[in-house]
Design an enzyme around this catalytic site. Structure first.
Site, PDB file in Angstrom:
ATOM      1  N   GLY A  68      -6.691   5.112  18.607  1.00  0.00           N
ATOM      2  CA  GLY A  68      -5.505   4.946  17.771  1.00  0.00           C
ATOM      3  C   GLY A  68      -5.796   5.425  16.364  1.00  0.00           C
ATOM      4  N   LEU A  69      -4.790   5.373  15.526  1.00  0.00           N
ATOM      5  CA  LEU A  69      -4.916   5.844  14.149  1.00  0.00           C
ATOM      6  C   LEU A  69      -5.893   4.992  13.347  1.00  0.00           C
ATOM      7  CD1 LEU A  69      -1.150   6.512  13.278  1.00  0.00           C
ATOM      8  CD2 LEU A  69      -2.913   8.224  13.820  1.00  0.00           C
ATOM      9  N   SER A  70      -6.369   5.551  12.254  1.00  0.00           N
ATOM     10  CA  SER A  70      -7.182   4.798  11.309  1.00  0.00           C
ATOM     11  C   SER A  70      -6.349   3.636  10.772  1.00  0.00           C
ATOM     12  CB  SER A  70      -7.605   5.715  10.156  1.00  0.00           C
ATOM     13  OG  SER A  70      -8.359   4.998   9.205  1.00  0.00           O
ATOM     14  N   ALA A  89      -5.320   1.100  12.602  1.00  0.00           N
ATOM     15  CA  ALA A  89      -4.492   0.498  13.652  1.00  0.00           C
ATOM     16  C   ALA A  89      -5.044  -0.848  14.119  1.00  0.00           C
ATOM     17  CB  ALA A  89      -4.356   1.445  14.837  1.00  0.00           C
ATOM     18  N   GLY A  90      -6.357  -1.038  13.972  1.00  0.00           N
ATOM     19  CA  GLY A  90      -6.972  -2.301  14.376  1.00  0.00           C
ATOM     20  C   GLY A  90      -7.977  -2.177  15.509  1.00  0.00           C
ATOM     21  N   LYS A  91      -8.441  -0.966  15.782  1.00  0.00           N
ATOM     22  CA  LYS A  91      -9.368  -0.738  16.903  1.00  0.00           C
ATOM     23  C   LYS A  91     -10.641  -1.566  16.783  1.00  0.00           C
ATOM     24  CE  LYS A  91      -9.581   3.614  15.916  1.00  0.00           C
ATOM     25  NZ  LYS A  91      -8.670   3.520  14.761  1.00  0.00           N
ATOM     26  N   SER A  92     -11.331  -1.443  15.658  1.00  0.00           N
ATOM     27  CA  SER A  92     -12.594  -2.169  15.473  1.00  0.00           C
ATOM     28  C   SER A  92     -12.372  -3.671  15.431  1.00  0.00           C
ATOM     29  CB  SER A  92     -13.299  -1.710  14.193  1.00  0.00           C
ATOM     30  OG  SER A  92     -13.794  -0.405  14.344  1.00  0.00           O
ATOM     31  N   SER A 120     -10.575   9.126  18.160  1.00  0.00           N
ATOM     32  CA  SER A 120     -10.565  10.055  19.303  1.00  0.00           C
ATOM     33  C   SER A 120      -9.162  10.632  19.522  1.00  0.00           C
ATOM     34  CB  SER A 120     -11.110   9.397  20.570  1.00  0.00           C
ATOM     35  OG  SER A 120     -10.564   8.132  20.832  1.00  0.00           O
TER      36      SER A 120
END
Length: 195
Positions: free
Chosen positions: A27-29, A31-34, A101
């Site tokens: 997802g975008l920077s 977005a909350g991935k980490s 990614s």
């Protein structure tokens, strides 16, 4: 000399009381991935699962410390992460990766490295406005000012996943709801058992 016994993934999974898998958060920077990956890892760890998070903080400073942010370097970064993730699967570990990614081909290339069902793509969906509001490093502001070139979502594309295994909407769901949806996916896929 006694011949050695090769320890298999299946034996490790049995010892761990869970299956190994790669959770690929994209997802975008901002977005909350980490945040989600680390929160899911914490919950899994509390259940006794063997886990590891790969994200920009630990990969870019070591394994990919020699790479920049050109398209080719980004592809190579993801290739390396995919190869490492493959090792973690064999080690019986639930691996959580948190990388923008942005290109489908790169994500599919990593998926193709894994046995079928071992790569679960999780699209962390969030509006660009909300991502920008969370941007404590000021990267979006710098990208809009032209100071950061090829910034995903501003001056470089992000290709939406076509068939992710899960979508979490972090501008509509709480962190707890997002984490629970990932845990539920793992239960449905028989990776872990409900505790």
């Amino acid at each position: 000399m006694t011949p050695f016994i090769k320890i298999t993934r299946e034996w490790r999974n049995h010892q761990n009381s869970h299956k190994s898998v790669v959770l690929w958060f994209t997802g975008l920077s901002g977005a909350g991935k980490s945040t989600i990956a680390h929160s899911v890892e914490e919950k899994l760890y509390q259940q006794g699962c063997k886990t590891f998070v790969l994200d920009g903080d630990n990969v870019r400073h070591g394994l990919s410390g020699d790479l920049g942010f050109s398209d080719e370097d980004r592809k190579e970064n993801l290739r390396r992460i995919g190869e490492v993730s493959k090792f973690f699967i064999e080690a019986g570990t639930i691996t959580l990766t948190a990388f923008i990614s942005p290109f489908r081909d790169d994500r599919e290339r990593v998926r193709s490295l894994m046995p079928h069902g071992d790569f679960l793509e999780i699209y962390v969906d969030c509006s660009i406005e909300v991502c920008e509001s969370r941007d404590v490093k000021g990267l979006y502001k710098r990208a809009r000012a032209g100071e950061v070139k090829e910034f995903t979502g501003i001056s470089a594309p992000y290709e939406l996943p076509e068939k992710p295994e899960l979508v979490v909407n972090t501008d509509q769901q709480t962190l707890e709801e997002s984490v629970e949806s990932v845990i539920q996916l793992l239960i449905e896929r028989d990776i872990i058992q409900r505790v």
